[in-house]
Design an enzyme around this catalytic site. Structure first.
Site, PDB file in Angstrom:
ATOM      1  N   LYS A  99       0.808  -1.227   0.000  1.00  0.00           N
ATOM      2  CA  LYS A  99       0.000   0.000   0.000  1.00  0.00           C
ATOM      3  C   LYS A  99       0.841   1.277   0.000  1.00  0.00           C
ATOM      4  CE  LYS A  99      -4.257  -1.817   2.039  1.00  0.00           C
ATOM      5  NZ  LYS A  99      -5.291  -1.627   3.070  1.00  0.00           N
ATOM      6  N   ASP A 105     -10.293   2.692   1.370  1.00  0.00           N
ATOM      7  CA  ASP A 105     -10.530   2.180   2.717  1.00  0.00           C
ATOM      8  C   ASP A 105     -11.170   3.251   3.592  1.00  0.00           C
ATOM      9  OD1 ASP A 105      -9.535  -0.414   2.417  1.00  0.00           O
ATOM     10  OD2 ASP A 105      -7.478   0.189   2.891  1.00  0.00           O
TER      11      ASP A 105
END
Length: 275
Positions: free
Chosen positions: A68, A105
């Site tokens: 990420k 997210d």
């Protein structure tokens, strides 16, 4: 018949990922018969080589741990949301060949909370301090009006969480993991820790717990989530987060809105039940 397009999820380990089930269910529901969605197990060292061989048929990528942050230098641009926490979980390839990173997210967590009737809380607690914890903090910046207490194991992690709080303009206090049982009395508790980490806390669940958002989905329920639910508290799980962030990914990658939330959730539930 739509033009064949490709998408995939990248990470290591990746065999457990539910993303293929969710995205493929969305393609079927949207009638995108030429679309495919795969999974590739990659670590940080292999990521640049993978990017170098991507062709124009690629629409987007879902990015999970440990990539990420490693993916950011490979991108042409990242969104303001991704920049606030320095993590990307979504890459979209534009028609002119640019790669754009985003973090779904954060809005996915907010959407999951709102689905369960939680628009605002006056304080909250976070268990853990990794990449998911920083995303949780960014989500809380949108729904929490007061202090967030982060329970962590090291001073280095504590300093990092305080730094994120300053960047996100949210009041963050840190406490040692040894005192994590105190977190369970907060109006909203977000657990971002690996499987098994919070098992020992289950005996400390208060008689009238409020809301727990445990980002794990396998194994489910966690011991903490099971005890929380047994005591009548509201529980959100990792599947809630996964589905809502995947809805946003599908919309960005395909350009089709709204993505089929219910069909994607059912696909995720079915995939978990089959394990």
């Amino acid at each position: 018949m739509t033009a064949p397009r490709r998408a995939a999820v990248l990470g290591k380990p990746i065999a457990h990922s539910l993303s293929p089930a969710l995205h493929r269910a969305a393609y079927e529901e949207l009638g995108l018969t030429g679309w495919s969605y795969d999974r590739f197990e990659l670590d940080e060292a292999a990521l640049p080589g993978f990017f170098a061989q991507l062709g124009p048929e690629w629409a987007g990528l879902s990015v999970t741990m440990p990539l990420k942050r490693a993916v950011i230098p490979l991108l042409d641009e990242i969104s303001e949301t991704a920049a606030t926490v320095g993590t990307v979980n979504t890459v979209v390839f534009t028609e002119d060949g640019r790669s754009v990173g985003d973090n779904t997210d954060i809005p996915g967590m907010v959407a999951a909370l709102r689905e369960h009737g939680i628009e605002q809380v006056d304080s909250a607690a976070i268990l853990g301090a990794g990449a998911t914890a920083s995303s949780a903090l960014a989500a809380l910046a949108r729904v929490c009006t007061g202090e967030v207490v982060a329970y962590v194991r090291s001073e280095a992690r504590a300093a990092e969480m305080r730094k994120w709080g300053e960047r996100l303009d949210i009041e963050v206090r840190t406490a040692h993991w040894a005192d994590a049982a105190q977190a369970l009395r907060a109006p909203l508790v977000i657990s971002t820790t690996p499987a098994g980490t919070t098992d020992a806390l289950s005996s400390a669940v208060p008689e009238r717990p409020a809301t727990l958002f445990d980002v794990l989905y396998d194994p489910w329920p966690t011991e903490l989530a099971a005890r929380w639910s047994a005591y009548g508290g509201a529980v959100l799980g990792g599947l809630d987060l996964l589905v809502h962030q995947a809805v946003l990914q599908v919309e960005q990658m395909t350009g089709r809105t709204p993505a089929p939330l219910d069909a994607m959730r059912k696909a995720g539930e079915h995939a978990l039940a089959a394990r």
